[in-house]
Design an enzyme around this catalytic site. Sequence first.
Site, PDB file in Angstrom:
ATOM      1  N   SER A 141       0.828  -1.205   0.000  1.00  0.00           N
ATOM      2  CA  SER A 141       0.000   0.000   0.000  1.00  0.00           C
ATOM      3  C   SER A 141       0.862   1.255   0.000  1.00  0.00           C
ATOM      4  O   SER A 141       1.969   1.267   0.568  1.00  0.00           O
ATOM      5  CB  SER A 141      -0.891   0.004   1.245  1.00  0.00           C
ATOM      6  OG  SER A 141      -1.491   1.259   1.456  1.00  0.00           O
ATOM      7  N   TYR A 176      -2.186  -0.199  10.150  1.00  0.00           N
ATOM      8  CA  TYR A 176      -2.400  -0.752   8.811  1.00  0.00           C
ATOM      9  C   TYR A 176      -1.140  -0.591   7.961  1.00  0.00           C
ATOM     10  O   TYR A 176      -0.662  -1.544   7.342  1.00  0.00           O
ATOM     11  CB  TYR A 176      -3.581  -0.059   8.129  1.00  0.00           C
ATOM     12  CG  TYR A 176      -3.727  -0.415   6.674  1.00  0.00           C
ATOM     13  CD1 TYR A 176      -4.155  -1.681   6.290  1.00  0.00           C
ATOM     14  CD2 TYR A 176      -3.417   0.504   5.669  1.00  0.00           C
ATOM     15  CE1 TYR A 176      -4.269  -2.030   4.948  1.00  0.00           C
ATOM     16  CE2 TYR A 176      -3.538   0.174   4.337  1.00  0.00           C
ATOM     17  CZ  TYR A 176      -3.956  -1.095   3.975  1.00  0.00           C
ATOM     18  OH  TYR A 176      -4.055  -1.433   2.648  1.00  0.00           O
TER      19      TYR A 176
END
Length: 355
Positions: free
Chosen positions: A140, A165
């Site tokens: 990501s 995350y």
Amino acid sequence: MGGQGINGHIGTGMKILVTGAAGFIGFHLTQRLLAQQDEVVGVDNLNDYYDLSLKQARLALLRKQAGFQFLPLDVADREGMERLFAEGHFDRVVHLAAQAGVRYSLQNPHAYIESNILGFLHVLEGCRHNGIAHLLYASSSSVYGANNQLPFSVQDRVDQPLSLYAASKRTNELMAYSYSHLYGLPATGLRFFTVYGPWGRPDMALFLFTRKILAGEPIPVFNYGRHQRDFTYIDDIIEGVVRVLQHPPQYSAPGLTQKESAETATTPRPPWRLYNIGNNQPVSLMVYIQTLEEVLGKKAQLQLLPLQPGDVPDTYADIEELEQLVGFRPSTTVREGIERFVAWYIDYYSNKIEM
């Protein structure tokens, strides 16, 4: 897995495991792989992080296509994953299953450790023990964290994650490197940049904004609208993924990073690579909203709010290395992408929207 076996090859292409197959990117990728005559075994735990009926609708479309098999399975289930790999005889693995969402990681950190880290370990072990020729996994743009050098390059330092995350995704990259180094596992990580499009996630900005604008509700605009995002349309993401999947990394000249020359060679470099995959054209959040207003033919009520914890102010992908590898550069404009999303949204929710 409920004792279900996995059938052998039925098509002319490869047999590919796609984790997170009922998710946004997993659904689109599976459709594309099936269209090119690959066989796909899809797994997903079908959790309730967002509307389960949307995941079921995606699966219903996939189940109509030849060459697809679905198994309800959580990647955090060690025994289930071991059986999956032992029975599957996969040629390639695309690992997309993960607990998504930056803000949710502030509320439920355990979900990220279980799915994103423990689950990824099970994928790595399955690939290691079953001779997988290429593992491609989702990272990501959030790994860039507090980095303020634009555009983001895979050579930049990524040791300041702003959310759990982001930390879990960076951990995946490091875990994959260790398995490539120790066991020769060909592994490629793709750092996705703000993916959007039809069948997207309801917690993402475009989906949320569209729903609220059509309902006449105010939309939350964080950082007072001063965000810039490298919004990347789903079809461009899938084209990049499919092309990269065909290029498993190889052992290369000693000591090489992705931009170093052979003269700096010292130690062998394992078959591990990282690439950004983004539109390479950042757009301000306010322009994004204005474009959505034009497409919908309706003005938004803006609720201007401060920067949220865990959010990165700007994202901008340097995709030079991806382009060199596969000869592909995303081409869908934000206007085109938003138009396609809105057309899908209105069609899908036509019985639920009061226009």
